[in-house]
Design a protein around this motif. Structure first.
Motif, PDB file in Angstrom:
ATOM      1  N   GLU A  53       0.837  -1.209   0.000  1.00 43.97           N
ATOM      2  CA  GLU A  53       0.000   0.000   0.000  1.00 43.97           C
ATOM      3  C   GLU A  53       0.868   1.255   0.000  1.00 43.97           C
ATOM      4  O   GLU A  53       0.538   2.245  -0.651  1.00 43.97           O
ATOM      5  CB  GLU A  53      -0.953   0.020   1.189  1.00 43.97           C
ATOM      6  CG  GLU A  53      -2.153  -0.875   1.010  1.00 43.97           C
ATOM      7  CD  GLU A  53      -3.200  -0.680   2.107  1.00 43.97           C
ATOM      8  OE1 GLU A  53      -3.178   0.342   2.824  1.00 43.97           O
ATOM      9  OE2 GLU A  53      -4.047  -1.571   2.234  1.00 43.97           O
ATOM     10  N   ALA A  54       1.977   1.219   0.721  1.00 47.10           N
ATOM     11  CA  ALA A  54       2.906   2.359   0.718  1.00 47.10           C
ATOM     12  C   ALA A  54       3.493   2.543  -0.680  1.00 47.10           C
ATOM     13  O   ALA A  54       3.596   3.675  -1.173  1.00 47.10           O
ATOM     14  CB  ALA A  54       4.007   2.138   1.749  1.00 47.10           C
ATOM     15  N   GLN A  55       3.857   1.455  -1.332  1.00 46.61           N
ATOM     16  CA  GLN A  55       4.405   1.523  -2.687  1.00 46.61           C
ATOM     17  C   GLN A  55       3.372   2.073  -3.671  1.00 46.61           C
ATOM     18  O   GLN A  55       3.713   2.896  -4.537  1.00 46.61           O
ATOM     19  CB  GLN A  55       4.892   0.139  -3.123  1.00 46.61           C
ATOM     20  CG  GLN A  55       6.098  -0.327  -2.340  1.00 46.61           C
ATOM     21  CD  GLN A  55       6.369  -1.819  -2.461  1.00 46.61           C
ATOM     22  OE1 GLN A  55       5.506  -2.607  -2.847  1.00 46.61           O
ATOM     23  NE2 GLN A  55       7.588  -2.214  -2.103  1.00 46.61           N
ATOM     24  N   ALA A  56       2.129   1.653  -3.544  1.00 49.29           N
ATOM     25  CA  ALA A  56       1.066   2.156  -4.419  1.00 49.29           C
ATOM     26  C   ALA A  56       0.835   3.652  -4.179  1.00 49.29           C
ATOM     27  O   ALA A  56       0.608   4.416  -5.121  1.00 49.29           O
ATOM     28  CB  ALA A  56      -0.222   1.369  -4.202  1.00 49.29           C
ATOM     29  N   TRP A  57       0.907   4.068  -2.916  1.00 45.21           N
ATOM     30  CA  TRP A  57       0.746   5.477  -2.581  1.00 45.21           C
ATOM     31  C   TRP A  57       1.862   6.301  -3.230  1.00 45.21           C
ATOM     32  O   TRP A  57       1.604   7.346  -3.830  1.00 45.21           O
ATOM     33  CB  TRP A  57       0.741   5.671  -1.056  1.00 45.21           C
ATOM     34  CG  TRP A  57       0.512   7.082  -0.642  1.00 45.21           C
ATOM     35  CD1 TRP A  57      -0.681   7.716  -0.485  1.00 45.21           C
ATOM     36  CD2 TRP A  57       1.525   8.065  -0.356  1.00 45.21           C
ATOM     37  NE1 TRP A  57      -0.487   9.023  -0.123  1.00 45.21           N
ATOM     38  CE2 TRP A  57       0.867   9.260  -0.030  1.00 45.21           C
ATOM     39  CE3 TRP A  57       2.912   8.036  -0.349  1.00 45.21           C
ATOM     40  CZ2 TRP A  57       1.552  10.425   0.303  1.00 45.21           C
ATOM     41  CZ3 TRP A  57       3.594   9.199  -0.015  1.00 45.21           C
ATOM     42  CH2 TRP A  57       2.919  10.371   0.313  1.00 45.21           C
ATOM     43  N   ILE A  58       3.096   5.830  -3.129  1.00 43.63           N
ATOM     44  CA  ILE A  58       4.234   6.532  -3.742  1.00 43.63           C
ATOM     45  C   ILE A  58       4.022   6.660  -5.253  1.00 43.63           C
ATOM     46  O   ILE A  58       4.211   7.745  -5.824  1.00 43.63           O
ATOM     47  CB  ILE A  58       5.560   5.808  -3.440  1.00 43.63           C
ATOM     48  CG1 ILE A  58       5.893   5.907  -1.955  1.00 43.63           C
ATOM     49  CG2 ILE A  58       6.702   6.373  -4.292  1.00 43.63           C
ATOM     50  CD1 ILE A  58       7.024   4.991  -1.509  1.00 43.63           C
ATOM     51  N   ALA A  59       3.611   5.592  -5.899  1.00 48.54           N
ATOM     52  CA  ALA A  59       3.390   5.624  -7.353  1.00 48.54           C
ATOM     53  C   ALA A  59       2.294   6.628  -7.708  1.00 48.54           C
ATOM     54  O   ALA A  59       2.441   7.405  -8.663  1.00 48.54           O
ATOM     55  CB  ALA A  59       3.028   4.228  -7.863  1.00 48.54           C
ATOM     56  N   ARG A  60       1.209   6.640  -6.948  1.00 48.00           N
ATOM     57  CA  ARG A  60       0.090   7.568  -7.210  1.00 48.00           C
ATOM     58  C   ARG A  60       0.535   9.020  -7.003  1.00 48.00           C
ATOM     59  O   ARG A  60       0.263   9.895  -7.833  1.00 48.00           O
ATOM     60  CB  ARG A  60      -1.095   7.227  -6.306  1.00 48.00           C
ATOM     61  CG  ARG A  60      -2.338   8.037  -6.607  1.00 48.00           C
ATOM     62  CD  ARG A  60      -3.546   7.570  -5.806  1.00 48.00           C
ATOM     63  NE  ARG A  60      -3.395   7.817  -4.373  1.00 48.00           N
ATOM     64  CZ  ARG A  60      -3.172   6.891  -3.448  1.00 48.00           C
ATOM     65  NH1 ARG A  60      -3.076   5.627  -3.782  1.00 48.00           N
ATOM     66  NH2 ARG A  60      -3.053   7.210  -2.181  1.00 48.00           N
ATOM     67  N   ILE A  61       1.249   9.277  -5.920  1.00 46.53           N
ATOM     68  CA  ILE A  61       1.719  10.632  -5.619  1.00 46.53           C
ATOM     69  C   ILE A  61       2.678  11.117  -6.709  1.00 46.53           C
ATOM     70  O   ILE A  61       2.568  12.244  -7.196  1.00 46.53           O
ATOM     71  CB  ILE A  61       2.384  10.660  -4.226  1.00 46.53           C
ATOM     72  CG1 ILE A  61       1.336  10.476  -3.121  1.00 46.53           C
ATOM     73  CG2 ILE A  61       3.189  11.931  -4.007  1.00 46.53           C
ATOM     74  CD1 ILE A  61       0.190  11.458  -3.123  1.00 46.53           C
ATOM     75  N   ASN A  62       3.636  10.276  -7.089  1.00 40.11           N
ATOM     76  CA  ASN A  62       4.598  10.682  -8.120  1.00 40.11           C
ATOM     77  C   ASN A  62       3.948  10.836  -9.483  1.00 40.11           C
ATOM     78  O   ASN A  62       4.371  11.684 -10.279  1.00 40.11           O
ATOM     79  CB  ASN A  62       5.797   9.734  -8.148  1.00 40.11           C
ATOM     80  CG  ASN A  62       6.759  10.010  -7.003  1.00 40.11           C
ATOM     81  OD1 ASN A  62       6.813  11.118  -6.480  1.00 40.11           O
ATOM     82  ND2 ASN A  62       7.506   9.002  -6.609  1.00 40.11           N
ATOM     83  N   ASN A  63       2.912  10.074  -9.769  1.00 42.65           N
ATOM     84  CA  ASN A  63       2.165  10.261 -11.008  1.00 42.65           C
ATOM     85  C   ASN A  63       1.496  11.633 -11.019  1.00 42.65           C
ATOM     86  O   ASN A  63       1.510  12.329 -12.038  1.00 42.65           O
ATOM     87  CB  ASN A  63       1.130   9.141 -11.187  1.00 42.65           C
ATOM     88  CG  ASN A  63       0.429   9.254 -12.523  1.00 42.65           C
ATOM     89  OD1 ASN A  63       1.047   9.267 -13.577  1.00 42.65           O
ATOM     90  ND2 ASN A  63      -0.893   9.351 -12.481  1.00 42.65           N
ATOM     91  N   ASN A  64       0.917  12.031  -9.886  1.00 42.54           N
ATOM     92  CA  ASN A  64       0.293  13.356  -9.798  1.00 42.54           C
ATOM     93  C   ASN A  64       1.322  14.470  -9.976  1.00 42.54           C
ATOM     94  O   ASN A  64       1.028  15.499 -10.585  1.00 42.54           O
ATOM     95  CB  ASN A  64      -0.456  13.520  -8.476  1.00 42.54           C
ATOM     96  CG  ASN A  64      -1.757  12.747  -8.461  1.00 42.54           C
ATOM     97  OD1 ASN A  64      -2.287  12.364  -9.491  1.00 42.54           O
ATOM     98  ND2 ASN A  64      -2.279  12.503  -7.268  1.00 42.54           N
ATOM     99  N   VAL A  65       2.531  14.265  -9.464  1.00 46.94           N
ATOM    100  CA  VAL A  65       3.619  15.235  -9.671  1.00 46.94           C
ATOM    101  C   VAL A  65       3.952  15.300 -11.160  1.00 46.94           C
ATOM    102  O   VAL A  65       4.064  16.386 -11.734  1.00 46.94           O
ATOM    103  CB  VAL A  65       4.863  14.869  -8.835  1.00 46.94           C
ATOM    104  CG1 VAL A  65       6.048  15.753  -9.214  1.00 46.94           C
ATOM    105  CG2 VAL A  65       4.566  14.970  -7.340  1.00 46.94           C
ATOM    106  N   ASP A  66       4.092  14.129 -11.784  1.00 47.76           N
ATOM    107  CA  ASP A  66       4.429  14.077 -13.213  1.00 47.76           C
ATOM    108  C   ASP A  66       3.363  14.740 -14.078  1.00 47.76           C
ATOM    109  O   ASP A  66       3.673  15.298 -15.135  1.00 47.76           O
ATOM    110  CB  ASP A  66       4.639  12.626 -13.666  1.00 47.76           C
ATOM    111  CG  ASP A  66       5.871  11.992 -13.040  1.00 47.76           C
ATOM    112  OD1 ASP A  66       6.753  12.731 -12.528  1.00 47.76           O
ATOM    113  OD2 ASP A  66       5.949  10.741 -13.036  1.00 47.76           O
ATOM    114  N   LEU A  67       2.116  14.700 -13.627  1.00 44.87           N
ATOM    115  CA  LEU A  67       1.016  15.330 -14.362  1.00 44.87           C
ATOM    116  C   LEU A  67       0.855  16.815 -14.017  1.00 44.87           C
ATOM    117  O   LEU A  67       0.021  17.507 -14.613  1.00 44.87           O
ATOM    118  CB  LEU A  67      -0.296  14.591 -14.077  1.00 44.87           C
ATOM    119  CG  LEU A  67      -0.391  13.154 -14.589  1.00 44.87           C
ATOM    120  CD1 LEU A  67      -1.665  12.482 -14.073  1.00 44.87           C
ATOM    121  CD2 LEU A  67      -0.338  13.123 -16.109  1.00 44.87           C
ATOM    122  N   GLY A  68       1.614  17.298 -13.035  1.00 45.42           N
ATOM    123  CA  GLY A  68       1.510  18.697 -12.619  1.00 45.42           C
ATOM    124  C   GLY A  68       0.305  18.993 -11.763  1.00 45.42           C
ATOM    125  O   GLY A  68      -0.074  20.155 -11.597  1.00 45.42           O
TER     126      GLY A  68
END
Length: 176
Positions: A53-68
């Motif tokens: 779940e922590a790994q999925a959270w990191i991926a989701r957060i970094n995706n939002n950063v990548d999308l601005g």
């Protein structure tokens, strides 16, 4: 099409801290922090149940950063690189003049001034680099340390404003 203001990712530094992009290598630290009863005491969220779940959270957060869409920093100690917390700007208004900040710190680092330093740095970034006019913060009305931090920095209580669905939260803001 607008450009992503978070590309390249803005690494921020203070006297004692380095605020950097959250890494997949932070999964254990994020798991421990986001599953901590102390950290979650005033946050209406389900604690992270396991490392995946922590790994999925990191991926989701970094995706939002990548999308601005939002930006989240890992708060680390400058001298050792130790992960101690998280801080973000998110929930931007449509015209990108208002954003919300959120933050959390591992319990071992509470009361040492680190969040004051990190939040001041993020506010400076938001106002000077993103040209925000206002930054808001939502916190539980019983979270005395968070309330004291916000007041110390100059946030003002938006009396009468309600956080829909979270009746225990109060809303503070600071403007440029």
């Amino acid at each position: 099409m607008t450009t992503n203001p978070f590309n390249p990712f803005p690494i921020l530094t203070t006297e004692k801290l380095l605020l950097r992009k959250i890494s997949p290598d932070d999964d254990q630290a994020i798991y421990l922090q986001r599953s901590s009863p102390v950290v979650n005491k005033y946050i209406a969220r389900t604690p992270v149940a396991d490392i995946t779940e922590a790994q999925a959270w990191i991926a989701r957060i970094n995706n939002n950063v990548d999308l601005g869409l939002s930006i989240n920093w890992a708060i680390t100690l400058k001298d050792s690189g130790t992960f101690i917390g998280l801080i973000c700007l998110w929930n931007f208004s449509e015209d990108r003049t208002i954003a919300e900040t959120g933050y959390e710190l591992s319990p071992a680092y509470h009361g040492k001034g680190y969040m004051n330093e990190a939040l001041q740095c993020v506010l400076d970034y938001g106002f000077s680099k993103l040209n925000l006019k206002t930054i808001t913060a939502y916190t539980h009305w019983e979270n005395k340390k968070s309330l004291a931090l916000l007041k110390k920095i100059g946030f003002i209580w938006n009396e009468g404003e309600i956080d829909e669905g979270f009746p225990h939260n109060v809303i503070y803001s600071i403007s440029k």
